[in-house]
Design a protein around this motif. Sequence first.
Motif, short mmCIF file in Angstrom:
data_model
loop_
_atom_site.label_atom_id
_atom_site.label_comp_id
_atom_site.label_asym_id
_atom_site.label_seq_id
_atom_site.Cartn_x
_atom_site.Cartn_y
_atom_site.Cartn_z
N TYR A 67 24.19 36.21 -2.91
CA TYR A 67 23.74 35.14 -2.48
C TYR A 67 22.38 34.82 -3.01
O TYR A 67 21.59 35.43 -3.60
N ARG A 68 22.10 33.45 -2.99
CA ARG A 68 20.90 32.86 -3.35
C ARG A 68 19.98 32.43 -1.99
O ARG A 68 20.51 31.58 -1.41
N ARG A 69 18.85 33.06 -1.90
CA ARG A 69 18.09 32.49 -0.26
C ARG A 69 17.18 31.58 -0.98
O ARG A 69 16.18 31.72 -2.05
N ASP A 70 17.18 30.51 -0.32
CA ASP A 70 15.86 29.50 -0.17
C ASP A 70 15.61 28.94 1.06
O ASP A 70 16.04 29.66 2.14
N ARG A 74 20.83 30.13 2.70
CA ARG A 74 21.34 30.94 1.83
C ARG A 74 22.60 30.37 1.11
O ARG A 74 23.42 29.93 2.16
N ALA A 77 26.32 32.85 -4.83
CA ALA A 77 26.53 32.56 -6.10
C ALA A 77 27.47 33.33 -6.80
O ALA A 77 27.11 34.43 -7.42
N HIS A 80 27.02 34.25 -10.61
CA HIS A 80 25.77 34.97 -11.00
C HIS A 80 26.16 36.51 -11.89
O HIS A 80 27.36 36.88 -11.39
N PHE A 328 18.30 42.91 -9.47
CA PHE A 328 17.72 41.61 -9.25
C PHE A 328 16.26 41.74 -9.63
O PHE A 328 15.69 40.60 -10.36
N SER A 332 13.08 38.17 -6.90
CA SER A 332 14.10 37.37 -7.21
C SER A 332 14.74 36.71 -5.99
O SER A 332 14.70 37.38 -4.88
N PRO A 333 15.10 35.41 -5.86
CA PRO A 333 15.72 34.75 -4.80
C PRO A 333 17.25 35.31 -4.39
O PRO A 333 17.96 34.66 -3.28
N PHE A 334 17.76 36.23 -5.30
CA PHE A 334 19.31 36.53 -5.11
C PHE A 334 19.29 37.83 -4.46
O PHE A 334 18.47 38.56 -4.75
#
Length: 386
Positions: A67-70, A74, A77, A80, A328, A332-334
């Motif tokens: 997953y990508r967190r923002d 999330r 991904a 990736h 990561f 890293s946002p992942f």
Amino acid sequence: MKAFDFLSRFLTGDTRAERRDAAPVEPILPFFTDMHVGTHQAENLSTVLACVNAISGSIAALDTYVYRRDPAGRTEAPSHPAARLLRRPNDRQTGPDWMEWTLASVLLHGNAVSVIEWDGAGRPASLTPIPWPCVGITRLPSGRLRYDVMTWDGKPRSYFPEDIFHLRDRSDDGVIGRSRISRAREVLAGARALQDYSLSMWRNQAVPSGVITLLDSKSRPDPATMAAVKAEFKSRMSGPRNAREVMFLGGGMQWQGMSLSPEDAEALDSRKYSVAELCRIYGVPPPIVQDYSNNTFTNAAQASLWFAQNTLMPWVRKIEAEFARSIFGQGSPFELVIDMSSLMRGDYASRWQSYGIAVQNSILTVDEIREQEGYNPRKEGADATV
């Protein structure tokens, strides 16, 4: 350097030939210890083997996601490189194979090491497992760690922590994980002694099922008569076809049955208690390893839930954290997520009851629930209730 020379240093713990600095380096642990032999002996105990298989197999069967967190939440991904790595970590293993190997190694040796290979763009391309007896860790004068490994192609190589995936059991120094086999040597020694005693008793026993005695102790038949009685008794009474046959003895003879001594029977019964002790070492409920001696229909489901929450979840969190460190990288946002929801759902009735509460309180949508249960999204215009 020849591979044989490097292997001999693994066996002796000599790291002098690999030193890169003029100042002395500090080996953290000898390359090879007697624990390698101990793990094979421990796996000969069926309970240890069952515990290792239960933990490693259960986690290997779980779904993994990247997953990508923002700030907004999330998002998955799937493209990736780490997600592809989880599906096929190397040319020889699938994702579940690698996960199972990793957990089995850390449960038996206290450590599991895989070398991370990177492509030209700095993305993770493969995870190559290295047996723990082929790994040596050295602390350099700068304070950094160096992993000296013997790879599958027989070549010695050195790596730094950023190129190593290292999953460890509870550590005494923060660097090397200590195996549970080494922490509970006496417990395993007792279980092995009971097992060896039982095997020796059956292999070497000289205890017959019974004896034929003479009512008149003063008279003794000649050897020919004794041989004839023995042959007739064996032909008429031994073997599965002659089981429970009626026996007639003449000539002043009497049959006297023999059974296991109380001491031998107690030793065999003691093996049941060693199962519970070995399960405690790995934190596995006995029903998970097919020991139902104290089990009921009501606590079987609870044992599975306890196993997921208290045994598997700590290992899942360790794997996710190690991926965050080694794959990561910091900042890293992942992130890796190992989905344990299938183990936490409980029985069928209570699961759907909880889903109904989740929909009523706007915690989950119908489509989210259908996705968790493996169904396709509902069609347009369908009723939005569970």
